[in-house]
Design an enzyme around this catalytic site. Structure first.
Site, short mmCIF file in Angstrom:
data_model
loop_
_atom_site.label_atom_id
_atom_site.label_comp_id
_atom_site.label_asym_id
_atom_site.label_seq_id
_atom_site.Cartn_x
_atom_site.Cartn_y
_atom_site.Cartn_z
N LYS B 99 -1.08 10.45 2.14
CA LYS B 99 -0.80 9.15 2.77
C LYS B 99 0.24 8.34 2.01
O LYS B 99 0.96 7.53 2.59
CB LYS B 99 -2.09 8.34 2.91
CG LYS B 99 -3.15 8.99 3.79
CD LYS B 99 -2.90 8.77 5.26
CE LYS B 99 -3.96 9.43 6.12
NZ LYS B 99 -3.65 9.41 7.55
N GLU B 121 -4.39 -0.12 9.39
CA GLU B 121 -5.71 0.34 9.82
C GLU B 121 -6.08 1.48 8.89
O GLU B 121 -5.22 2.10 8.29
CB GLU B 121 -5.64 0.85 11.26
CG GLU B 121 -5.16 2.29 11.45
CD GLU B 121 -3.72 2.52 11.02
OE1 GLU B 121 -2.95 1.54 10.97
OE2 GLU B 121 -3.36 3.68 10.73
N SER B 379 -4.38 18.17 2.10
CA SER B 379 -3.88 16.81 2.32
C SER B 379 -4.48 15.77 1.39
O SER B 379 -3.88 14.73 1.14
CB SER B 379 -4.12 16.40 3.77
OG SER B 379 -5.49 16.47 4.09
C1 LIG Z 1 -7.01 13.48 3.04
C2 LIG Z 1 -6.69 13.19 4.45
N1 LIG Z 1 -6.21 14.17 5.23
C3 LIG Z 1 -5.91 13.95 6.53
C4 LIG Z 1 -6.13 12.73 7.11
C5 LIG Z 1 -5.85 12.58 8.57
O1 LIG Z 1 -4.65 11.97 8.86
P1 LIG Z 1 -3.44 12.78 9.49
O2 LIG Z 1 -3.98 13.57 10.63
O3 LIG Z 1 -2.53 11.70 9.92
O4 LIG Z 1 -2.85 13.64 8.46
C6 LIG Z 1 -6.64 11.67 6.35
C7 LIG Z 1 -6.86 10.34 6.94
O5 LIG Z 1 -7.50 9.49 6.45
C8 LIG Z 1 -6.92 11.92 4.97
O6 LIG Z 1 -7.42 10.95 4.20
#
Ligand SMILES: Cc1ncc(COP(=O)(O)O)c(C=O)c1O
Lengths: 272, 395
Positions: B99, B121, B379
């Site tokens: 993020k 948000e 992620s």
């Molecule tokens: C570690 C992590 N991965 C993925 C996401 C999902 O977001 P996005 O689909 O935009 O990657 C989040 C959202 O809070 C997150 O904290």
């Protein structure tokens, strides 16, 4: 007061109807009611018409009302919990005759999902003459407008205090029925005072078009209505009316607000 | 007016002038927000065409965000699954997830636009924490909207945001999760557009957000493509990421979208799977696939991970799904919990519950992936989730 003789579906387009009303010198009063906000919501519609409404906005509740403030959100939850759907709202309206034009106000997804042509024809059958779809900007409105035009439905566009002159020119060119003047930068909701922004914007709109300009967002009583109607052709009363119902008022008690606003408007701007 | 600010790959290029990727996207907002969206679009196009801005962005990503993030070869789990598993380590970024890439980009942009305040948000709290962090760094004030349910699920992140000086406001409407937090943030933005930038946390919302957020995350795919080549001498067979709104997936996919041999796979929570649904919806300023009932009311998602608890996904993903360039598959909460533990035990990496969805798909699809090189976007890290998982496992 409305009588069956000014039934708009035979007479006029929304814009023609509103323009003729305006020509009498009085200000237009357009209450908003969320379909299904109370079990006897159709009685509420009748009552506010008797109280002096010139036209009526019927809100069709949507699960994610991003443009609405807390009161309409609450009304939305009540209506959805009671099982209100677009089809049900339209078919319940169809069972009655109202002496004034109806305008459907909702979020675009419900119309999109219903199907443009089908929504337009069912709305006509329900006595509708217009739509207000605040989250459908004119850039994306082509398909809905085509279906609405074909059915004789007028799609009303909004103007906000931040709308530039250039964009305002496009809004007044493409809107039909009237121009919805958003009084303030915020969500729907009753407020104590009406922004100066409303007067400024109303003047800007009236400087470039003869289409009726009607102010919405934040009209809560006779006083705010009179202020908002000073530079415009009329007012929309939504949250303040829904608030009364949500707080348990009877249909008569709620409609008294509209009578009060009608009186205040007529006193300040007497019809000929 | 819209000129592509990046030499974007063809498969994931700039949207059209009205913000559409194929038939998805657009800018479905009320008139009061029109100007604000246009302002962001103009500022973004201008900034991204400015070499100095690009340099400042990269500098802050590297010296503050901790980039480049490494790509890790997972020997133990690879052997167990019969494939070659590589992880792009966004979990090692500052604040613990991908993020921060988008947030630093938007914070620099907000500064450049003369804004003094950011609102956001958040679902899991990761985007909220990242926004609060960037606001602290750049001397801006910050308000984060978070579903009341999520505030309970992610108490630690709520405290983190407050520690960073942000105000956290509970979203009390609807399901009190991510979609309602988006509604609240959009409502707040309307009345505060003058001094406030809305720092949207995923590749969703009105144009230019889906495009801008993906662009700020493209560094994930760009780095990963080079790193995989360095490690293996070639490209991966599959690139996998979890999909909530879809930002980490979009960033990863952008690096490989034009490599036809690379399969792109998004893992969605079974309770929030939106891709490939027949009828798109118009909500949150965009046209995209959403879970909805037969009349068009948006349904509430239900997932073990707050960050994926969203009933829709970004418009570019809807486009990639419709054109079949990317594939999207659901995984269940149980499969996610198993993968969460599996990766922890075999590799010493505790994944975020969101990221564990991507691992869960790999485990589930291992038969068809035998012998292949599989790149997974890690992620985020699982620190924020250990308490929740402990409660579930010891129940
Ligand atoms: C570690 C992590 N991965 C993925 C996401 C999902 O977001 P996005 O689909 O935009 O990657 C989040 C959202 O809070 C997150 O904290």
């Amino acid at each position: 007061m409305s009588t069956a003789t000014d039934h708009p579906t035979t007479a006029a387009s929304l814009q023609q109807y509103l323009t003729e009303k305006r020509a009498t010198g009085s200000r237009l009063l357009m209450p908003y009611i969320t379909a299904g906000v109370c079990p006897d919501w159709l009685e509420l519609v009748d009552a506010v018409i008797d109280a002096g409404a010139d036209a009526l906005e019927i809100g069709i509740p949507f699960s994610d009302p991003a443009i609405d403030g807390t009161t309409i959100q609450e009304a939305t939850v009540v209506a959805l919990d009671a099982g209100m759907t677009p089809a049900r709202a339209l078919s319940e309206l169809q069972q009655r005759q109202f002496g004034v034009p109806l305008i459907a106000m909702t979020h675009y997804n419900l119309v999109y999902r219903y199907g443009h042509e089908r929504f337009a024809s069912d709305l006509v059958a329900a006595g509708g003459l217009g739509t207000i779809l605040p989250d459908l900007p004119m850039e994306h409105a082509h398909d809905w407008r085509a279906a609405a035009d074909a059915a004789g439905i007028e799609n009303v566009l909004l103007a906000a205090p931040v709308t530039t002159d250039e964009r305002l020119a496009q809004v007044v060119e493409q809107t039909k029925g009237f121009v919805y003047v958003v009084s303030t930068m915020g969500t729907t909701g009753a407020r104590d005072g009406v922004d100066d922004a409303a007067s400024v914007l109303s003047r800007r709109v009236k400087a470039v078009t003869d289409i009726p300009a009607i102010v919405g967002f934040g009209i809560s009583n006779g006083e705010t209505a009179v202020t908002a109607a000073k530079e415009s052709d009329g007012v929309i009363v939504a949250s303040a009316l829904m608030r009364r119902i949500l707080d348990g008022a009877t249909v008569e008690e709620a409609a008294a607000l509209i009578a009060e606003i009608r009186q205040a408007l007529d006193a300040a701007y007497p019809p000929a | 007016m819209t000129t592509a600010p990046v030499a974007s790959p063809n498969q994931m290029g700039a949207p059209d002038e009205l913000g559409f990727f194929g038939e998805f996207g657009g800018r479905y907002v009320g008139e009061p927000l029109m100007g604000a969206c246009q302002e962001v679009e103009t500022a973004f196009i201008d900034a991204w065409a400015d070499t100095q801005f690009r340099q400042d962005f990269l500098h802050i990503l590297n010296t503050y965000g901790g980039r480049p993030s490494p790509t890790t070869e997972c020997g133990n789990l690879s052997e167990q699954l019969g494939l070659r598993l590589l992880l792009k380590r966004e979990d090692l970024n500052h604040t613990g997830s991908h993020k921060i890439n988008n947030v630093l980009g938007q914070a620099l942009l907000a500064k450049r636009m003369g804004k003094t305040r950011m609102i956001a948000e958040t679902g899991a709290g990761q985007h909220g924490v990242a926004t609060a962090t960037a606001a602290a760094l750049l001397g801006m004030s910050c308000t984060v909207y978070m579903g009341e349910v999520d505030m309970k699920r992610q108490e630690l992140n709520v405290f983190r945001m407050r520690l960073l000086g942000a105000e956290v406001i509970p979203a009390m409407s609807g399901s009190r999760t991510l979609k309602d937090a988006v509604n609240e943030a959009m409502r707040a933005w309307v009345s505060e557009v003058g001094d406030t930038h809305y720092c949207l946390g995923s590749v969703m919302g009105p144009h230019p957000y889906p495009w801008m957020v993906r662009t700020f995350h493209e560094i994930i795919g760009t780095e990963a493509r080079q790193q995989v080549q360095d490690l293996t001498g070639g490209l991966p067979d599959v690139a996998v990421a979890c999909v909530g709104g879809g930002s980490n997936a979009a960033g990863l996919f952008a690096g490989f979208a034009d490599d036809e041999s690379v399969r792109l796979v998004g893992a969605e929570p079974a309770g929030g799977a939106a891709a490939g649904r027949g009828v798109p919806a118009i909500v949150h300023g965009m046209k995209s696939y959403f879970m909805q009932d037969e009349v068009g009311q948006i349904l509430e998602a239900e997932s073990i991970s707050a960050g994926l608890d969203y009933p829709g996904l970004g418009p570019e993903h809807s486009h990639l799904a419709l054109t079949k360039r990317a594939e999207y598959y659901p995984v269940t909460d149980e499969e996610v919990l198993e993968s969460f533990q599996l990766l922890s035990r075999t590799e010493g990496i505790i994944p975020a519950l969101e990221s564990a969805h991507a691992i869960a798909w790999v485990v589930k699809a291992k038969e068809e992936l035998q012998g292949q090189t599989v790149l997974v976007n890690m992620s985020g890290r699982g620190d924020k989730d250990v308490q929740q998982v402990q409660e579930i496992l010891e129940r």
